[in-house]
Design an enzyme around this catalytic site. Structure first.
Site, mmCIF file in Angstrom:
data_model
loop_
_atom_site.group_PDB
_atom_site.id
_atom_site.type_symbol
_atom_site.label_atom_id
_atom_site.label_comp_id
_atom_site.label_asym_id
_atom_site.label_seq_id
_atom_site.Cartn_x
_atom_site.Cartn_y
_atom_site.Cartn_z
ATOM 1 N N HIS A 1 24.607 68.062 57.953
ATOM 2 C CA HIS A 1 25.142 69.387 58.271
ATOM 3 C C HIS A 1 25.915 69.995 57.103
ATOM 4 O O HIS A 1 26.049 71.212 57.010
ATOM 5 C CB HIS A 1 26.064 69.244 59.487
ATOM 6 C CG HIS A 1 26.225 70.498 60.285
ATOM 7 N ND1 HIS A 1 25.194 71.069 60.986
ATOM 8 C CD2 HIS A 1 27.306 71.294 60.506
ATOM 9 C CE1 HIS A 1 25.623 72.151 61.608
ATOM 10 N NE2 HIS A 1 26.897 72.316 61.331
ATOM 11 N N ASP B 1 22.475 65.759 62.952
ATOM 12 C CA ASP B 1 22.751 65.961 61.519
ATOM 13 C C ASP B 1 24.184 65.573 61.158
ATOM 14 O O ASP B 1 24.659 65.896 60.086
ATOM 15 C CB ASP B 1 22.479 67.410 61.113
ATOM 16 C CG ASP B 1 23.374 68.428 61.832
ATOM 17 O OD1 ASP B 1 24.310 67.998 62.534
ATOM 18 O OD2 ASP B 1 23.131 69.639 61.695
ATOM 19 N N SER C 1 25.358 77.038 62.173
ATOM 20 C CA SER C 1 26.233 76.385 63.134
ATOM 21 C C SER C 1 26.728 77.410 64.155
ATOM 22 O O SER C 1 25.935 78.128 64.749
ATOM 23 C CB SER C 1 27.368 75.680 62.412
ATOM 24 O OG SER C 1 27.992 74.725 63.240
#
Length: 434
Positions: A403, A360, A158
């Site tokens: 995620h 996601d 991320s």
């Protein structure tokens, strides 16, 4: 009780993020990138540089949060890799700081010393120049011995993927503002010509930011709601627990020794810095902020760049929008639905069309592939037989994984599979041509 606290935390932390991946064929709905499985048949590890795993937004270290790992949830991916013979570091840096500040902290964490955010940068943004002091987990980094220059492999999830790109840019090129501002007392991070990174791998990284146009108006309240719910979880957050230290010392927001977490949280999120500066995560994670970052953070010619995306949505036959798969974490449903239909054609803004919709739950597949907006970087299909330096080797997507699950690995059915894939990544990195 300890196990109950762990399970409760695992349910309420929406930004536990990262790694492990199932390399399968990209569907026809994605851009023309092919997923290739890394070559895991080579037993001899020639490129045995340490692996540094860098967390994203709201991240923490292995010694925080009641033993719950950012990398692996209840099971430490760091330990898993170490048990397989790899040297691994999992730094703890600012949870909500800007990528510049996080890169400075990452440098000090690894090399050792006091964090120097730069005289020019600190003066411009109105915070202290110096931060915490670290002993250094890898002080020999960047030195040379009989085996050559000591480099590292960086893996970022991320926002962590943006942070490690900034670190590479500063190490190799320095910063002209810092050099002109201070020629006698300047951190080596800002002087350039330090070729200390062998590879960068990003997983679920928003290289082009979030496709939410009003990022700064919408994300800040989400921060507040998220941490308010944590502070309200009786027995989990208290003044004696170091978890979620935001590491905002440079802004004068250091957690006091006897300060309750609730008061600390309120002090951080009521600060005027949220309204007065771009030197925070909310700007870097916006589309315009990511575009600005991409304009000066470039792929370096002597570094391998790899990217991996996640997808956990499918096309709705009635609307053609992307909607969440049934297995998506409920915490991500609202953002996923929004991302799966959002467009923006406002002149002068980043243009958002249906190519951004697959996601996601937090990051668009398009954004995770690599930097496009404001960037001159090239993106190619990953070829396991011939990875290339100086370009983005796109390794494809992890299908049907959101995620959170990609790092949390809470589903026992997939846990071993994902862990093995992470080992495959480490093996691939350690077999890159020297």
């Amino acid at each position: 009780m300890k196990n109950l606290l762990k399970k409760t935390l695992l349910l309420i932390i929406p930004f536990m993020l990262l790694t492990a991946f199932s390399f399968s064929n990209v569907s026809a709905a994605t851009p023309s990138y092919k997923i290739s499985k890394p070559n895991s048949s080579i037993a001899n590890l020639n490129n045995n540089y340490p692996i540094v795993m860098v967390h994203g937004l709201f991240g923490w270290g292995n010694d925080e949060l009641f033993g719950i790992n950012y990398w692996g949830g209840e099971n430490s991916l760091k330990t898993l890799l170490e048990n397989n013979g790899y040297k691994v570091f999992t730094p703890t840096i600012g949870s909500i700081s800007s990528n510049w500040d996080r890169a400075c902290e990452l440098y000090a964490y690894l090399k050792g010393g006091t964090v120097d955010y730069g005289e020019a940068h600190s003066r411009k943004n109105g915070h202290a120049r110096y931060g915490r002091t670290y002993p250094g987990v890898y002080p020999e980094w960047g030195t040379t011995d009989s085996n050559g220059l000591k480099k590292i492999h960086l893996i970022g999830h991320s926002m962590g993927g943006e942070t490690i790109r900034v670190l590479a840019q500063l190490l190799e090129n320095g910063d002209p503002d810092e050099i002109s501002c201070n020629k006698t007392n300047i951190s080596p991070l800002f002087t350039g010509n330090h070729h200390w990174i062998d590879s960068i791998t990003t997983i679920g990284t928003p290289h082009d930011g979030s496709q939410e146009d009003e990022m700064q108006d919408n994300l800040e309240p989400f921060f507040h709601d998220f941490f308010a719910s944590m502070a309200a979880s009786t027995g989990i957050i208290n003044s004696n627990n170091p978890c979620f230290d935001f590491r905002m010392d440079q802004w004068g927001l250091k957690k006091a020794a006897n300060e309750s977490y609730a008061n600390y949280y309120k002090r951080v999120f009521s600060s005027n810095i949220w309204k007065e500066t771009k030197d925070l995560s909310i700007w870097d994670l916006s589309q315009e902020g990511a575009k600005e970052l991409n304009s000066w953070v470039k792929a370096q010619s002597d570094i391998y760049y790899f990217s991996i995306s996640c997808v956990d949505t499918h096309k709705d036959l009635l609307t053609d929008h992307q909607i969440p798969n049934i297995n998506m974490n409920p915490l991500l449903l609202k953002s996923s639905i929004f991302m799966g239909q959002y467009t923006n054609y406002t002149p002068g803004k980043v243009q958002v069309d249906s190519s951004w919709w697959r996601n996601d739950g937090i990051v668009s597949v398009r954004s995770a592939i690599g930097p496009h907006e404001g960037s001159t970087d090239n993106i190619i299909n990953y070829n396991p037989s011939l990875p290339q330096k100086g370009v983005w080797n796109y390794m494809g997507e992890i299908n049907d994984v959101d995620h959170i699950e990609v790092v949390l690995q809470s589903n026992p059915t997939y846990r071993s599979y994902l862990q093995n894939k992470f080992i495959d990544l480490a093996k691939m990195l350690n077999n890159l041509p020297l």
